[in-house]
Design an enzyme around this catalytic site. Sequence first.
Site, mmCIF file in Angstrom:
data_model
loop_
_atom_site.group_PDB
_atom_site.id
_atom_site.type_symbol
_atom_site.label_atom_id
_atom_site.label_comp_id
_atom_site.label_asym_id
_atom_site.label_seq_id
_atom_site.Cartn_x
_atom_site.Cartn_y
_atom_site.Cartn_z
ATOM 1 N N ASP A 170 -87.452 35.555 -33.413
ATOM 2 C CA ASP A 170 -85.916 35.305 -32.963
ATOM 3 C C ASP A 170 -86.436 35.336 -31.562
ATOM 4 O O ASP A 170 -86.867 36.021 -30.619
ATOM 5 C CB ASP A 170 -86.136 37.128 -32.989
ATOM 6 C CG ASP A 170 -84.221 37.437 -32.287
ATOM 7 O OD1 ASP A 170 -83.404 36.990 -31.940
ATOM 8 O OD2 ASP A 170 -83.804 38.674 -33.048
ATOM 9 N N HIS A 201 -83.051 34.498 -35.038
ATOM 10 C CA HIS A 201 -82.414 35.398 -34.572
ATOM 11 C C HIS A 201 -80.660 35.075 -35.992
ATOM 12 O O HIS A 201 -81.015 33.874 -36.402
ATOM 13 C CB HIS A 201 -81.563 34.983 -33.616
ATOM 14 C CG HIS A 201 -80.470 36.174 -33.630
ATOM 15 N ND1 HIS A 201 -80.679 37.583 -32.938
ATOM 16 C CD2 HIS A 201 -79.217 36.011 -32.799
ATOM 17 C CE1 HIS A 201 -79.955 37.793 -32.467
ATOM 18 N NE2 HIS A 201 -78.523 37.458 -32.742
#
Length: 232
Positions: A170, A201
């Site tokens: 992420d 993400h």
Amino acid sequence: MSGETITLTTEDGQFTAYVARPAAAKAPAIVVIQEIFGVNAVMREIADGLAAQGYLAICPDLFWRIEPGIDITDKSEAEWKKAFELFNAFDPDAGVMDIQAVIDRIRADPGCSGKVGAVGYCLGGLLAFLTATRTDADASVGYYGVGIESRVGEVEKLERPLMLHIAEEDQFVPKEAQAVILQALKNHAQVTIHTYPGCDHAFARHGGEHYDADAARHANGRSLAFFQQHLA
């Protein structure tokens, strides 16, 4: 499945929410907590999908204090710029108060069984965590929540089930932040954490740049099983 827009009134003012109703006359409710793009097509699609699974879904406009009616996408630089401006101006504490108001409203709905869960994405992932620690939601799920690492101390207040989905790559939740979250939460009796190797993400944002169909299927299946267990 067509949804409806309702208006909620609080001491601070009025805001709207998108509601998608299931076929059943009474069902558990799930609050769908937005990303930084507002109550857009992606969020409405999630709400519609939950309704198709038998849940009364409600997605509130949590940016109303800044600018009501935000409905943008992740497809242009201008929209990303706008989204980050909204994110930076947003007050999560006020947002959680608004979520409690949404929980109260939907729990009192004639179509609600009385059980209310919450699921949030990105900014909403952080808010799902805070919903779990600060509201009376029966169960909460957070996808790739941004900023949880700075609020892990709130876990002391956690009394109801929480599931977190963490993308291991992420870009907005670096490895160091993930380590803080895992260390603080992994042994809590109410917390279930799943991590997704190789995922960035928003891996579950359908149509997004980092969408991963396999990981999204796994995460969504886990979330549904979690809600089936805790909202029955």
